[in-house]
Scaffold this active site. Structure first.
Site, PDB file in Angstrom:
ATOM      1  N   LYS A 145      38.566  42.706  42.692  1.00  0.00           N
ATOM      2  CA  LYS A 145      39.381  41.612  42.342  1.00  0.00           C
ATOM      3  C   LYS A 145      40.601  42.077  42.159  1.00  0.00           C
ATOM      4  O   LYS A 145      40.960  42.791  41.105  1.00  0.00           O
ATOM      5  CB  LYS A 145      39.310  40.257  41.439  1.00  0.00           C
ATOM      6  CG  LYS A 145      40.004  39.222  40.899  1.00  0.00           C
ATOM      7  CD  LYS A 145      39.215  38.528  39.732  1.00  0.00           C
ATOM      8  CE  LYS A 145      40.254  37.181  39.604  1.00  0.00           C
ATOM      9  NZ  LYS A 145      39.207  36.036  38.694  1.00  0.00           N
TER      10      LYS A 145
ATOM     11  N   SER B 182      37.997  31.725  39.740  1.00  0.00           N
ATOM     12  CA  SER B 182      39.004  32.065  39.873  1.00  0.00           C
ATOM     13  C   SER B 182      38.292  33.518  41.278  1.00  0.00           C
ATOM     14  O   SER B 182      39.473  34.313  41.787  1.00  0.00           O
ATOM     15  CB  SER B 182      39.776  32.429  39.269  1.00  0.00           C
ATOM     16  OG  SER B 182      39.603  33.878  38.549  1.00  0.00           O
TER      17      SER B 182
ATOM     18  N   SER C 134      34.629  32.225  35.705  1.00  0.00           N
ATOM     19  CA  SER C 134      35.561  32.542  37.195  1.00  0.00           C
ATOM     20  C   SER C 134      34.746  33.986  38.222  1.00  0.00           C
ATOM     21  O   SER C 134      34.650  33.882  39.335  1.00  0.00           O
ATOM     22  CB  SER C 134      36.668  32.675  36.738  1.00  0.00           C
ATOM     23  OG  SER C 134      38.049  31.857  36.917  1.00  0.00           O
TER      24      SER C 134
END
EC number: 6.3.5.7
Length: 486
Positions: free
Chosen positions: A79, A154, A178
């Site tokens: 990420k 996210s 997330s």
């Protein structure tokens, strides 16, 4: 069949028998990215040249040494809020569009030590603020099961990359759901570890008391492999817990006989779609048949979790993001005549709407005259939420419910209604406030053909039991083996 249909243990066996090479695995990843990335948009930055160099180096070592890293030769996505030395890290924000870190996050360093290969940096909601990946400062990621739908957020880029077969696993971060929510939307396995189990050093902070890095994979076994690699105490992180790390793989016995499961009435009641509730009830039947027992319980303060979370997380974000001012960090505005304009314009031009919204909310909650009424009260409610979990865990081994009240929603469906979007995290936020671990595992499909996620929640630092239940259910069903047709 894609090589990534095999688990880590199987790929390691193939490498040792020289049936495949590390270069084959890297080729598989970039080949798939070339095929589907224009549809999915899971990555912001690719690391192809360095990844191929590393693959060639590892291939040359296969016959030369006896010991290999736990993730030897495995391609992985990271990420884009986890810093990677020399590899651009943007947090999906224009304010960090030119940021090349000079050091590695602790988890990145552990991946290198385990001899994994970073394929690229995965798209996300800007600074991890969002539940749909539509808040990325560059472009939204699409759900591989249906590109008209969101992948969740996210960590939507990480989940979509795994679901689409671009990488076999990825790292995400979870502040209010997330990792688990996009894992549920994309039909993969995502774990939020206990707060403090995995170092946050090098994770660009959103809300420091809530953020936690965790793995997103195609199977529970692979998830345990990744956690085994990244867990552990870190002196660089003052919130890192100095606890013994067990052998998570040894927990994957498939045996849940006598296990006590709690099902909160609040997690299967109002607001949870009928097909989601039905999928969870079917899970309970499967686990009952395997010898587990379950009862309904109450987590009465969970109804306050969303309001509590957004006050606390926004307050922490207001403080954490103050460093991005165009001077110390961040892209500097060219439209400034003095220092005040420089700060104002750099932040106005660099941050997206959702980030600005949360900074303003947090600044308000921390301001004189409102601190006691909002921030301090939210901290007290957080304690009540944690106490609810502690009380339930006195009698039960795990808590079980849906990961999300609904399957994925259409792109653009909720972008103009932030309050409705915030409620998407209704069933995942309480775990972050309490600091307990939770995993999302696929447990069915909606009438639209979209994945439904099961959430299994455990006691502090008891990821082993969480994995045990998740693995037992996975072995009795085939939902983790279902793949989207891109």
């Amino acid at each position: 069949m894609s090589l990534f249909e095999n688990k880590i243990s199987e790929l390691h066996g193939m490498l040792h028998k020289k049936e495949i090479t590390v270069t084959d695995l890297v080729d598989e990843s970039y080949k798939r990215i070339g095929e589907v990335e224009d549809k999915v948009k899971a990555f912001i930055t690719l690391n192809e040249e360095a990844a191929r160099e590393q693959a060639a180096k590892l291939d040359s070592e296969i016959g030369a040494k006896d010991q290999f890293g736990l993730l030897f030769g495995m391609p992985i996505g990271v990420k884009d809020n986890i810093v990677t030395k020399g590899l651009r890290t943007t947090c999906a924000s224009k304010i960090l569009a030119n940021f090349d870190p000079v050091y590695d996050a602790t988890v990145t360093e552990k991946l290198h030590n385990a001899e994994a290969i970073i394929i690229g940096k995965c798209n996300m909601d800007e600074f991890a603020m969002g539940s749909s990946n539509e808040n990325s400062g560059f472009y939204p990621t699409k759900n591989p099961w249906n590109v008209d739908y969101v992948p969740g957020g996210s960590s939507g880029g990480s989940a979509a990359a795994v679901a689409a077969g671009e990488v076999p696993f990825a790292l995400g971060s979870d502040t209010g759901g997330s990792i688990r929510q996009p894992a549920a939307f994309c039909g993969v396995v995502g774990l939020k570890p206990t707060y403090g189990l995995v170092s946050r050093f090098g994770l660009v902070a959103y809300a420091s008391s809530l953020d936690q890095i965790g793995p997103i994979t195609r199977s529970v076994e692979d998830n345990a492999y990744i956690l085994q690699t990244i867990a552990g105490h870190d002196r660089m992180d003052s919130t890192s817990a100095n606890v013994e790390i067990p052998d998570y793989l040894s927990a994957l016995t498939g045996d849940v006989k006598g296990l006590k499961i709690a099902v909160p009435t609040e997690y299967i009641g109002e607001g949870v779609r009928a097909d989601v509730k039905e999928a969870v009830m079917n899970v309970l039947k499967v686990l009952e048949a395997q010898g587990a027992v379950w009862e309904e319980v109450s987590l009465p303060h969970s109804k306050y979790a969303v309001a509590t979370y957004y006050l606390l997380a926004s307050s922490e974000a207001s403080a954490n993001l103050s460093r991005f001012d165009g001077v110390r960090y961040g892209v500097r505005s060219d439209n400034a005549k003095n220092i005040i304009e420089l700060y104002k314009n750099s932040r106005s031009e660099g941050f997206g709407e959702e980030v600005k919204r949360r900074i303003m909310l947090g600044t308000f909650a921390l301001s004189a005259g409102y601190y006691d009424a909002y921030y301090k009260k939210a901290q007290r409610v957080r304690t009540l939420i944690k106490n609810d979990f502690d009380k339930v865990f006195e009698k039960y081994d795990v808590i079980l419910g849906p990961t999300n009240p609904t399957p994925a929603f259409k792109i653009g469906e909720k972008t103009n209604d932030p309050l409705t979007m915030y409620v998407e995290d209704l069933l995942t936020i309480p775990m972050n406030l309490a600091g307990v671990p939770g995993i999302s595992v696929p447990c069915g499909f909606s009438s639209e053909g979209l994945p439904i996620g099961l959430q299994i929640i455990g006691k502090h630092f008891d990821e082993s039991t969480v994995y045990r239940v998740a693995h037992a259910y996975e072995q009795a069903t085939d939902f983790t083996r279902q793949r989207p047709n891109l």
